[in-house]
Design an enzyme around this catalytic site. Structure first.
Site, PDB file in Angstrom:
ATOM      1  N   ASP A   7       5.726  13.690  12.174  1.00 18.88           N
ATOM      2  CA  ASP A   7       5.759  13.662  10.652  1.00 18.88           C
ATOM      3  C   ASP A   7       4.122  13.925  10.127  1.00 18.88           C
ATOM      4  O   ASP A   7       3.730  12.849   9.421  1.00 18.88           O
ATOM      5  CB  ASP A   7       6.239  12.263  10.120  1.00 18.88           C
ATOM      6  CG  ASP A   7       6.635  12.115   8.733  1.00 18.88           C
ATOM      7  OD1 ASP A   7       6.848  13.170   8.219  1.00 18.88           O
ATOM      8  OD2 ASP A   7       6.895  11.183   8.228  1.00 18.88           O
ATOM      9  N   LEU A  29       0.958  -1.214  -0.031  1.00 21.03           N
ATOM     10  CA  LEU A  29       0.076  -0.095  -0.250  1.00 21.03           C
ATOM     11  C   LEU A  29       0.872   1.100  -0.119  1.00 21.03           C
ATOM     12  O   LEU A  29       0.374   2.204  -0.363  1.00 21.03           O
ATOM     13  CB  LEU A  29      -0.983   0.157   1.303  1.00 21.03           C
ATOM     14  CG  LEU A  29      -1.862  -0.918   1.314  1.00 21.03           C
ATOM     15  CD1 LEU A  29      -2.718  -0.918   2.521  1.00 21.03           C
ATOM     16  CD2 LEU A  29      -3.061  -1.041   0.003  1.00 21.03           C
TER      17      LEU A  29
END
Length: 638
Positions: A435, A318
């Site tokens: 992040d 993915l």
């Protein structure tokens, strides 16, 4: 004679139960009937508004004289114009929840989390038979959980955590066969715990509960298996005569024997858990073995995940990230999951340390956070298992067709912000994401934002305001102070969120912002210049610009919030809770005016240029590249 009396008592009770059913039916029918000119959905919503205190005026456009409530804020309607959704999360609402909510008989979703609502949960809520999602978490509800909640047979998602609910767990909760997620954590519930049908549940933070129901000081109803049925009266049913009496004695003896067996099994499991050095305990479920902790965090076998992902086939890949690759997997029960295979799995600390950290992370449960479903650990591998998000990430959807419209982009921004608020201000201990970017914001089936990839974020110690570690993040999203010193804080995430807002506005990655217009130099200075010159059409996504399908005022507001979030000095950036309010239109003007009076941004622009925007320095990196730099050792406070 005795049997005749018992029979008469049962007939009498049945008669009154029938009368009660008729009353309930009549009241329900009455809720559907309306005199000429009266919309009972409007009436119900106005009753709800009247029982709440709304300091920010989010319900101001709710009008008693309106014919149709479908245009009201926080209200969602079906194609037939029936109210199916009521969502007022994080609006600082107080007061009580009106029982009139049960007159909204078509409701499917109720989201009232993160407010200050008090009082009891209305017992009438069990009439909302179409309800699929009910979130009353992080309020001040008290009293017992209504037994009628168990009547909500369509309910799939139930959160009552972080309230002041008391009393025993209603046994009716064990009959909710459609329930997939249940969170009753951090209340004052007591007594034994029923066997929930929910695949995922959390009951931590209830110090008075009895895990097995066999404890000597355990008050409340005895724990029973789901397969055992009890008659409503709670007394044995006699058909008359000594024969039935003997039969009752035999049945009673059998039930007693079965109860003793369950107690013995419970004691054995308790003994084995006490003698197990692992922090998790083994249970059997179907055809496979798993390990779970309180809250049903599941431990998978590595072989099981190999089979689920077709041996981590590239066809199942993915995405790739700084922490490892993510694969689509299908479990034996057909559940679709996303499996994150962590890099350097054998070097991420010991098993107990890893499990402890994973268990702490699993407690971060919020509608806008990606729920940790389970984990796997071997001598060489460490994997995390999450629910599969069919709509992918915001980054992938921004490049797909059809493009995300403006209203969805704004909803994504608010949802992601709420998820970060939970990590920063409501999670204990606090979590820094480190992040924040479009690739780490996933979209559920309803295109609601779900913040992912915070699984290995460093946990904040209560006594420290920063963490010094290796710099992890994505170029273009890293705050300048984090890049230069290795110090990360909540304001590091705020900076990354500001860049995320610009990604939503432009439809481009962080390093693409100025390239389309052949801009050079500091990217944020370019955005600020465009905003000052009122040329936001140069900034907005070209696909939105073609269709003119965006709100110019909302666009301007989002850019302002982005610029406030990306100010050079961390102390000048707002908290994420302030960001949520500004995105919802509260307090932005004051914050923006204050920032304009400060000249700190202009004084530090050269420093930003040195740290963030050198094309030579980052010429080999893209938005998907993760920057890993060993932080400098800090000799002391600076």
């Amino acid at each position: 004679m005795e049997s005749t009396i018992v029979m008469m008592m049962m007939i009498t009770r049945s008669f009154f139960c029938f009368l009660g059913f008729l009353c309930l039916l009549c009241s329900s029918v009455h809720g559907l009937l309306s005199p000429k000119g009266v919309n009972f959905e409007v009436q119900a919503l106005m009753d709800i508004k009247a029982s709440l205190h709304d300091p920010h005026g989010v319900l101001d456009n709710w009008d008693r004289d309106a014919v149709d409530p479908c245009s009201w804020t926080m209200v969602t309607c079906s194609s037939e114009n029936f109210v199916i959704g009521l969502g007022t999360p994080s609006q600082n609402l107080s007061g009580t929840l009106s029982p009139s909510i049960t007159n909204l008989t078509n409701l499917r979703i109720v989201l009232l989390q993160n407010n200050n609502i008090k009082g009891k949960i209305p017992a009438e809520i069990g009439r909302l038979t179409r309800l699929e999602t009910l979130d009353l978490s992080d309020n001040f509800f008290h009293g017992e959980i209504p037994f009628s909640v168990g009547y909500l047979q369509s309910l799939q998602y139930l959160r009552l955590n972080n309230n002041s609910l008391s009393g025993v767990f209603p046994l009716s909760l064990s009959n909710m066969t459609q329930l997939a997620f249940l969170d009753l954590s951090y209340n004052n519930l007591s007594g034994p715990v029923p066997r929930f049908a929910a695949k995922t549940f959390s009951i931590v933070g209830n110090p008075l509960i009895c895990p097995t129901g066999t404890e000597p000081d355990c008050n409340g109803t005895t724990l029973i298996p789901m397969s055992m049925n009890l008659n409503q009266t709670g007394v044995p049913l006699y058909a008359g005569g000594s024969r039935n009496h003997k039969m009752a004695i035999a049945v009673g003896s059998s039930v007693g024997t079965v109860s003793l067996i369950f107690i013995a099994v419970g004691l054995f499991l308790w003994w084995r858990q006490r003698h197990n050095q692992n922090t998790f305990f083994d249970v059997k479920d179907g055809n496979h073995h798993e390990e779970v902790s309180l809250g049903n965090l599941r431990r998978f076998g590595f072989r099981e995940l190999q089979i689920a992902t077709n041996n981590f086939s590239s066809k199942n890949l993915l995405g790739k990230g700084g922490y490892g690759n993510v694969y689509k997997g299908i479990l034996g029960d057909s559940t679709v999951v996303a499996v994150k295979r962590l890099k350097d799995g054998g070097a991420l600390g010991g098993e107990i340390q890893f499990q402890t950290e994973v268990e702490m992370i699993s407690l971060a449960v919020h509608r806008n956070l990606l729920r940790l479903y389970g984990f796997c650990i071997t001598q060489t591998e460490k994997l995390l298992v999450y629910p599969y998000m069919s709509n992918g990430s915001v980054a992938s959807r921004m490049k797909a067709k059809p493009v995300l419209d403006w209203s969805i982009r704004k909803r994504i921004a608010i949802g992601a912000a709420r998820g970060l608020v939970y990590l920063h201000e409501q999670c204990d201990p606090k979590i820094i994401h480190r992040d924040v970017k479009a690739a780490n914001i996933l979209l559920d089936d309803y295109c609601e934002a779900v913040v992912g990839d915070f699984g290995l974020a460093k946990l904040l110690d209560h006594q420290d305001s920063h963490v010094t570690t290796a710099v992890r993040g994505t170029v273009g999203h890293i705050a300048p102070e984090y890049l230069s010193t290795g110090q990360s804080s909540e304001k590091t995430d705020v900076f990354g969120f500001g860049i995320l807002l610009l990604e939503l506005v432009t439809g481009q990655r962080a390093f693409e912002f100025g390239k389309a217009a052949n801009q050079k130099g500091v990217m944020l200075d370019w955005v600020k210049k465009i905003h000052q010159e009122k040329k936001l059409e140069l900034l907005v996504d070209k696909e939105l610009l073609k269709k003119k399908s965006y709100d110019e005022i909302e666009l301007d507001e989002m850019v302002r919030v982005a610029l406030l979030c990306t100010q050079y000095l961390p102390g000048h950036r707002p908290k994420m809770s302030e960001v949520v309010r500004m995105l919802e239109g509260d307090g932005l003007a004051e914050k923006w005016e204050a920032s304009q009076r400060s000249d700190s941004v202009s004084k530090c622009s050269n420093r930003i240029n040195e740290l963030m925007s050198s094309s030579d320095r980052y010429s080999d990196l893209t938005d998907d590249s993760s920057l890993l730099v060993q932080a400098m050792e800090l000799s002391g406070p600076r």
